[in-house]
Enzyme design. Sequence first.
Site, PDB file in Angstrom:
ATOM      1  N   HIS A   1       0.846  -1.194   0.000  1.00 43.77           N
ATOM      2  CA  HIS A   1       0.000   0.000   0.000  1.00 43.77           C
ATOM      3  C   HIS A   1       0.882   1.246   0.000  1.00 43.77           C
ATOM      4  O   HIS A   1       2.096   1.151   0.159  1.00 43.77           O
ATOM      5  CB  HIS A   1      -0.902   0.017   1.248  1.00 43.77           C
TER       6      HIS A   1
ATOM      7  N   HIS B   1       5.333   6.240  -1.347  1.00 42.50           N
ATOM      8  CA  HIS B   1       6.047   5.048  -1.797  1.00 42.50           C
ATOM      9  C   HIS B   1       5.276   3.805  -1.367  1.00 42.50           C
ATOM     10  O   HIS B   1       4.404   3.863  -0.507  1.00 42.50           O
ATOM     11  CB  HIS B   1       7.454   5.000  -1.182  1.00 42.50           C
TER      12      HIS B   1
END
EC number: 3.1.4.58
Length: 171
Positions: free
Chosen positions: A46, A126
């Site tokens: 995620h 990220h």
Amino acid sequence: MSGKPATTRLFLALWPEQGIRDQLAQWRDAWRWPQGAASVPDDKLHVTLHFLGNQPSERVPEIMQGLAVPFAPFRLSLGQAKLWPHGIAVLEPHMEPDELLQLHADLAQALVALGLLPEERKYRPHVTMSRRAPNAIAPTDGPLIDWEIQRYALVESRPGNGGYAVLKYYT
């Protein structure tokens, strides 16, 4: 004798649908990992928006309600494999969409309104691919992941090996 009040460990995230999750896993599997690396399992891939930490469980309904902020859907293009300090392997976006940065800022304001403190360090979107991977070799190229962001999620991180549970999606 009463124990400590119950807490729930929370974070806000861009939570991928299965097709995007599969593409993220392909990127993760393209790395060459050193022995002892801790690759992130498919179901935990995620993009974190905000980490809220341990919050009193009794506040979770209030927090859920207070984190509903309007946002414009956007496209997040992921495809830059990087090795950060301390052996953190990540997949970064090619650019940070203005809509993502606005969502992050709006959620920070919602956290403040709830009496919670957002992290002060600069936001670096990220997907973590692995931890404890200081000598990992990143793939030089791979498929561009074009992720249409239509929602974000409030997620509970369960202790031990309990994994993650999405408590609420926001659209």
